[in-house]
Design a protein around this motif. Structure first.
Motif, PDB file in Angstrom:
ATOM      1  N   ASP A 191       5.604   6.045  17.758  1.00 41.51           N
ATOM      2  CA  ASP A 191       4.828   6.414  18.931  1.00 41.51           C
ATOM      3  C   ASP A 191       3.411   6.706  18.450  1.00 41.51           C
ATOM      4  OD1 ASP A 191       3.871   8.810  20.827  1.00 41.51           O
ATOM      5  OD2 ASP A 191       5.376   7.615  21.887  1.00 41.51           O
ATOM      6  N   LEU A 192       2.432   6.677  19.329  1.00 44.87           N
ATOM      7  CA  LEU A 192       1.064   7.002  18.925  1.00 44.87           C
ATOM      8  C   LEU A 192       0.945   8.424  18.385  1.00 44.87           C
ATOM      9  CD1 LEU A 192      -1.146   5.340  21.678  1.00 44.87           C
ATOM     10  CD2 LEU A 192      -0.915   4.673  19.289  1.00 44.87           C
ATOM     11  N   MET A 193       1.878   9.288  18.792  1.00 44.12           N
ATOM     12  CA  MET A 193       1.828  10.678  18.355  1.00 44.12           C
ATOM     13  C   MET A 193       2.798  10.963  17.215  1.00 44.12           C
ATOM     14  SD  MET A 193       0.118  12.587  21.264  1.00 44.12           S
ATOM     15  CE  MET A 193       0.898  14.088  21.024  1.00 44.12           C
ATOM     16  N   SER A 194       3.498   9.945  16.723  1.00 43.58           N
ATOM     17  CA  SER A 194       4.392  10.136  15.577  1.00 43.58           C
ATOM     18  C   SER A 194       3.584  10.611  14.382  1.00 43.58           C
ATOM     19  CB  SER A 194       5.097   8.830  15.216  1.00 43.58           C
ATOM     20  OG  SER A 194       5.936   8.402  16.240  1.00 43.58           O
ATOM     21  N   GLN A 195       4.132  11.552  13.637  1.00 48.11           N
ATOM     22  CA  GLN A 195       3.462  12.106  12.468  1.00 48.11           C
ATOM     23  C   GLN A 195       3.954  11.399  11.215  1.00 48.11           C
ATOM     24  OE1 GLN A 195       1.211  14.934  12.565  1.00 48.11           O
ATOM     25  NE2 GLN A 195       1.222  14.407  14.730  1.00 48.11           N
ATOM     26  N   LEU A 196       3.028  10.996  10.354  1.00 45.42           N
ATOM     27  CA  LEU A 196       3.388  10.334   9.108  1.00 45.42           C
ATOM     28  C   LEU A 196       2.856  11.133   7.934  1.00 45.42           C
ATOM     29  CD1 LEU A 196       2.634   7.518  11.111  1.00 45.42           C
ATOM     30  CD2 LEU A 196       4.318   6.981   9.385  1.00 45.42           C
ATOM     31  N   MET A 197       3.621  11.113   6.833  1.00 42.60           N
ATOM     32  CA  MET A 197       3.213  11.854   5.647  1.00 42.60           C
ATOM     33  C   MET A 197       3.656  11.091   4.409  1.00 42.60           C
ATOM     34  SD  MET A 197       3.798  15.843   4.971  1.00 42.60           S
ATOM     35  CE  MET A 197       3.439  16.598   3.418  1.00 42.60           C
ATOM     36  N   ALA A 198       2.801  11.069   3.398  1.00 42.13           N
ATOM     37  CA  ALA A 198       3.115  10.388   2.150  1.00 42.13           C
ATOM     38  C   ALA A 198       4.221  11.133   1.414  1.00 42.13           C
ATOM     39  CB  ALA A 198       1.870  10.290   1.277  1.00 42.13           C
ATOM     40  N   THR A 199       5.112  10.368   0.798  1.00 48.97           N
ATOM     41  CA  THR A 199       6.224  10.958   0.041  1.00 48.97           C
ATOM     42  C   THR A 199       5.891  11.105  -1.434  1.00 48.97           C
ATOM     43  OG1 THR A 199       7.199   8.800  -0.413  1.00 48.97           O
ATOM     44  CG2 THR A 199       7.926   9.937   1.595  1.00 48.97           C
ATOM     45  N   GLY A 200       4.879  10.394  -1.888  1.00 48.90           N
ATOM     46  CA  GLY A 200       4.542  10.399  -3.311  1.00 48.90           C
ATOM     47  C   GLY A 200       5.134   9.207  -4.045  1.00 48.90           C
ATOM     48  N   ALA A 201       6.037   8.491  -3.393  1.00 46.89           N
ATOM     49  CA  ALA A 201       6.626   7.297  -3.993  1.00 46.89           C
ATOM     50  C   ALA A 201       5.592   6.175  -4.005  1.00 46.89           C
ATOM     51  CB  ALA A 201       7.864   6.862  -3.210  1.00 46.89           C
ATOM     52  N   THR A 202       5.593   5.403  -5.068  1.00 49.30           N
ATOM     53  CA  THR A 202       4.666   4.280  -5.196  1.00 49.30           C
ATOM     54  C   THR A 202       5.308   3.027  -4.631  1.00 49.30           C
ATOM     55  OG1 THR A 202       3.779   5.259  -7.208  1.00 49.30           O
ATOM     56  CG2 THR A 202       3.270   2.954  -6.804  1.00 49.30           C
ATOM     57  N   PRO A 203       4.636   2.367  -3.685  1.00 51.55           N
ATOM     58  CA  PRO A 203       5.206   1.131  -3.135  1.00 51.55           C
ATOM     59  C   PRO A 203       5.282   0.049  -4.215  1.00 51.55           C
ATOM     60  CG  PRO A 203       3.234   1.809  -1.914  1.00 51.55           C
ATOM     61  CD  PRO A 203       3.374   2.705  -3.076  1.00 51.55           C
ATOM     62  N   LEU A 204       6.366  -0.703  -4.218  1.00 49.66           N
ATOM     63  CA  LEU A 204       6.518  -1.802  -5.165  1.00 49.66           C
ATOM     64  C   LEU A 204       5.800  -3.028  -4.640  1.00 49.66           C
ATOM     65  CD1 LEU A 204      10.294  -1.348  -5.994  1.00 49.66           C
ATOM     66  CD2 LEU A 204       8.327  -0.573  -7.326  1.00 49.66           C
ATOM     67  N   GLY A 205       5.217  -3.798  -5.514  1.00 44.23           N
ATOM     68  CA  GLY A 205       4.532  -5.015  -5.108  1.00 44.23           C
ATOM     69  C   GLY A 205       3.116  -4.741  -4.650  1.00 44.23           C
ATOM     70  N   TYR A 206       2.538  -5.757  -4.032  1.00 38.83           N
ATOM     71  CA  TYR A 206       1.146  -5.690  -3.594  1.00 38.83           C
ATOM     72  C   TYR A 206       1.002  -4.819  -2.353  1.00 38.83           C
ATOM     73  CZ  TYR A 206      -3.258  -7.055  -1.504  1.00 38.83           C
ATOM     74  OH  TYR A 206      -4.504  -7.032  -0.929  1.00 38.83           O
ATOM     75  N   ALA A 250      -3.426   1.180   1.098  1.00 39.66           N
ATOM     76  CA  ALA A 250      -3.930   2.195   0.173  1.00 39.66           C
ATOM     77  C   ALA A 250      -4.706   3.278   0.920  1.00 39.66           C
ATOM     78  CB  ALA A 250      -4.805   1.539  -0.889  1.00 39.66           C
ATOM     79  N   GLN A 251      -5.497   2.885   1.922  1.00 33.00           N
ATOM     80  CA  GLN A 251      -6.239   3.868   2.720  1.00 33.00           C
ATOM     81  C   GLN A 251      -5.276   4.795   3.453  1.00 33.00           C
ATOM     82  OE1 GLN A 251      -8.661   1.171   5.061  1.00 33.00           O
ATOM     83  NE2 GLN A 251     -10.510   1.894   4.038  1.00 33.00           N
ATOM     84  N   VAL A 252      -4.193   4.235   3.988  1.00 31.43           N
ATOM     85  CA  VAL A 252      -3.207   5.046   4.702  1.00 31.43           C
ATOM     86  C   VAL A 252      -2.594   6.071   3.754  1.00 31.43           C
ATOM     87  CG1 VAL A 252      -0.934   4.994   5.803  1.00 31.43           C
ATOM     88  CG2 VAL A 252      -2.669   3.347   6.481  1.00 31.43           C
ATOM     89  N   LEU A 253      -2.214   5.636   2.561  1.00 30.69           N
ATOM     90  CA  LEU A 253      -1.610   6.563   1.606  1.00 30.69           C
ATOM     91  C   LEU A 253      -2.573   7.671   1.212  1.00 30.69           C
ATOM     92  CD1 LEU A 253       0.386   4.057  -0.614  1.00 30.69           C
ATOM     93  CD2 LEU A 253       1.283   5.660   1.084  1.00 30.69           C
ATOM     94  N   ASP A 254      -3.855   7.358   1.088  1.00 30.18           N
ATOM     95  CA  ASP A 254      -4.858   8.382   0.784  1.00 30.18           C
ATOM     96  C   ASP A 254      -5.022   9.362   1.939  1.00 30.18           C
ATOM     97  OD1 ASP A 254      -5.376   7.340  -1.724  1.00 30.18           O
ATOM     98  OD2 ASP A 254      -7.124   6.181  -1.068  1.00 30.18           O
ATOM     99  N   LEU A 255      -4.887   8.865   3.150  1.00 26.42           N
ATOM    100  CA  LEU A 255      -5.089   9.680   4.351  1.00 26.42           C
ATOM    101  C   LEU A 255      -3.904  10.596   4.647  1.00 26.42           C
ATOM    102  CD1 LEU A 255      -6.988  10.136   6.802  1.00 26.42           C
ATOM    103  CD2 LEU A 255      -5.750   8.308   7.947  1.00 26.42           C
ATOM    104  N   CYS A 256      -2.711  10.200   4.252  1.00 21.76           N
ATOM    105  CA  CYS A 256      -1.483  10.888   4.692  1.00 21.76           C
ATOM    106  C   CYS A 256      -0.956  11.934   3.723  1.00 21.76           C
ATOM    107  CB  CYS A 256      -0.403   9.854   4.988  1.00 21.76           C
ATOM    108  SG  CYS A 256      -0.743   8.870   6.435  1.00 21.76           S
ATOM    109  N   HIS A 257      -1.839  12.717   3.106  1.00 23.44           N
ATOM    110  CA  HIS A 257      -1.371  13.794   2.237  1.00 23.44           C
ATOM    111  C   HIS A 257      -0.731  14.910   3.051  1.00 23.44           C
ATOM    112  CE1 HIS A 257      -2.806  12.055  -1.438  1.00 23.44           C
ATOM    113  NE2 HIS A 257      -4.001  11.858  -0.893  1.00 23.44           N
ATOM    114  N   GLY A 258      -1.146  15.051   4.284  1.00 26.10           N
ATOM    115  CA  GLY A 258      -0.535  15.977   5.230  1.00 26.10           C
ATOM    116  C   GLY A 258      -0.107  15.166   6.437  1.00 26.10           C
TER     117      GLY A 258
END
Length: 123
Positions: free
Chosen positions: A35-50, A56-64
Motif C-alpha cells: 500500500d502507499l502507506m506500507s512501512q519498509l525497513m532495511a534488514t541489513g541483508a545484502t541482496p545477491l546479484g546486481y 541502492a538508494q532505497v536501501l540507504d533510505l530505509c534505515h528506519g
C-alpha cells in the motif's frame, strides 16, 4: 547538465534520461502487496546479484521505517514502479514490509477528522 546528487539519471533540461518502466525491467506488478502507506525497513541483508542505483538508494533510505509514498517521492518515480523495486528487495530479504496501521477503514470519518485537527494545530 545534471543536478547535484542526482547522478547521470536526471538532466536539468531534458528531465529523466531513463524511462520509469526501464527501471523495473518493464514489470508493472509487484510480487508483494504494498500500500502507499506500507512501512519498509532495511534488514541489513545484502541482496545477491546486481542491484540498480534505485535499489541502492532505497536501501540507504530505509534505515528506519519509511512509507512507500515517501520512497517514491525521493526516487522521483511513479508509485507503481517504486512498488516493483521494493518488492524485489523484499523478495531477496533486504527489506521488510509492514502494512499500514489501520486495517479496518482508512476513510473512517473520525480518523480523518483527527488528522485534520492535528494539521490545523500545526498551522
Amino acid at each position: 547538465m545534471t543536478a547535484a546528487g542526482d547522478g547521470p539519471w536526471l538532466d536539468d533540461a531534458a528531465g529523466r534520461l531513463v524511462r520509469p518502466f526501464t527501471v523495473s525491467n518493464g514489470r508493472t506488478r509487484p510480487t508483494v502487496a504494498l500500500d502507499l502507506m506500507s512501512q519498509l525497513m532495511a534488514t541489513g541483508a545484502t541482496p545477491l546479484g546486481y542491484v540498480g542505483p534505485e535499489h541502492a538508494q532505497v536501501l540507504d533510505l530505509c534505515h528506519g521505517p519509511v512509507p512507500v509514498a515517501e520512497i517514491a517521492a525521493y526516487l522521483r518515480l511513479p508509485a507503481a514502479v517504486t512498488k516493483v523495486l521494493l518488492a524485489d528487495l523484499v523478495d531477496c530479504g533486504a527489506l521488510t514490509a509492514k502494512p499500514p496501521a489501520f486495517f479496518h477503514n482508512p476513510t473512517d470519518r473520525s480518523l480523518l477528522e483527527a488528522v485534520l485537527d492535528g494539521l490545523r494545530r500545526q498551522l
